[in-house]
Design an enzyme around this catalytic site. Sequence first.
Site, PDB file in Angstrom:
ATOM      1  N   HIS A   1       8.188   8.573   8.974  1.00 44.15           N
ATOM      2  CA  HIS A   1       8.713   7.459  10.250  1.00 44.15           C
ATOM      3  C   HIS A   1       9.107   8.425  11.541  1.00 44.15           C
ATOM      4  O   HIS A   1       8.549   8.088  12.471  1.00 44.15           O
ATOM      5  CB  HIS A   1       9.739   6.758   9.553  1.00 44.15           C
ATOM      6  CG  HIS A   1       9.297   5.523   8.905  1.00 44.15           C
ATOM      7  ND1 HIS A   1       8.897   5.393   7.450  1.00 44.15           N
ATOM      8  CD2 HIS A   1       9.022   4.050   9.382  1.00 44.15           C
ATOM      9  CE1 HIS A   1       8.792   4.477   7.445  1.00 44.15           C
ATOM     10  NE2 HIS A   1       8.717   3.585   8.202  1.00 44.15           N
TER      11      HIS A   1
ATOM     12  N   PRO B   1       0.740  -1.224   0.005  1.00 42.68           N
ATOM     13  CA  PRO B   1      -0.008   0.233  -0.051  1.00 42.68           C
ATOM     14  C   PRO B   1       0.860   1.315   0.116  1.00 42.68           C
ATOM     15  O   PRO B   1       0.711   1.982  -0.766  1.00 42.68           O
ATOM     16  CB  PRO B   1      -0.767  -0.079   1.161  1.00 42.68           C
ATOM     17  CG  PRO B   1      -0.890  -1.594   1.406  1.00 42.68           C
ATOM     18  CD  PRO B   1       0.367  -2.161   0.949  1.00 42.68           C
TER      19      PRO B   1
END
Length: 487
Positions: free
Chosen positions: A414, A379
């Site tokens: 992140h 994804p």
Amino acid sequence: KRPGNSSQEEEVKTSRYLRRTKSVTLAEHITQAEKRARSLQPDRPIHKPRDSLFSWSSGFNRFEGFVNWGFLILLLGGLRLFLENVLKYGVKINPVSWILWLKNQQEHDFFHTPLFLAVANVHVFVSYYIERQIAKDKISARVKYGVLVAHLSIILLIPVFVLGIWPHHFSLLGRTVVCVVYTVLFLKLWSYAHVNHWCRQENTNTLARRRSFTFRKVQGSASEVSQDEGDAPRPGVSVTQYPNNLTLPDLYYFLAAPTLCYELNFPRSQRIRKRFLLRRMVEVVVITNIILAMFQQWMVPSIKNSFQAFSDLNYLRCAERLLKLAIPNHIVWLSWFYLIFHSFLNTMAEILYFADRDFYQDWWNAKDVGTFWRLWNLPVHKWAVRHVFVPMMHARYSKSTAAVAVFLISAALHEYLVSIPLHMYKVGVFLGMMTQVPLVYMSTFANKRFGPRIGNLMVWASLILGQPLGIMVYYHDYVVKNFDPAL
């Protein structure tokens, strides 16, 4: 005299051809002739030319027994570590403690986190309203790009300001959930805006092609004209076309679907497979409890015991702690991967009749780190390729520049998902992600120079050792910051 010479020359040529033919005789023919000759001897020969099985030239590739052996060795080693852990720390698996912890988290931000998540719907309505206004040509071309960029930037910045100004109104769990939800919302609405932009460009190009026929009188009805121009769908096929897709139900379906890439017409399944759905839901419940149990019994004591080693900068002790944490952390990570990318996403897809279940590929066979990043989280990979890499290539950027841009965005997100919930604004995760860029080139070189096995070993080594190192470093800094700064 001349005919005699010609016959002699032909004989010489024939003998030369025969010698050449013998000189290029295949080795297999010689081997077969030797085998037949040896088989006629009375010594009953049993030997023949062949390589040992472990030689690359043998062509042997059946190692299923070694796979089973490795599984049993890992199982026995893990069982020994588990028993050692139980004897040293006692049984720490207690589901009640997780329930009490969640209850404490809920009491801490019973009102704030749900409210913050509900506010995310405002961004959904804003995005929907902007696209409707652009479709109606009520926002100029110069303004619409600034509006879209500003809105997407606000989605990421709001958690930064709110969680930074009122840090004690949200628990660690609440901050993590908020950041994850807003990051996913940012990626999905980026895709939503980008796809609608492509549709407007296509409509503009189609309109330009139609205007080239304005001096030609077109006979027939409007439907016939549309069919002649190739705009009408085939009989029996019902598809949504822009701007008919700009509806709130369509947008909310995309937000709930297990994908980050928007389409006007998603592939849909015909029915819900009840047994399949039940198995995936059971897996979600069971694996979640297994992960919590392993984290509670195995990882937490190892992480806590690593604190003093990192405080004293005892590198040998740090290495021992790292290796001890690597195995449980890796098992938890593998369980988490299966839980999210197979059980949970398939559950969502089955409920929503979403037919594309390509959430991961065989990343465990990756021959280099770059292949791993392309296969393990499809994804996100598809979103990065579709909305960052390919547009940059169309803008005539080099392939390397586009790849580095993808890693920069991934590293920034992140870091966002770690720094904001922990209130630790460092660059450890960012740098850890950016080190993947040289590691990609190193593993690619190793794959080409030494073979795919070495490249695959580098992939597994980065996964097994990189994650526990990051966990221990961030745990040490979190304890120092929040509990005892003197440490």
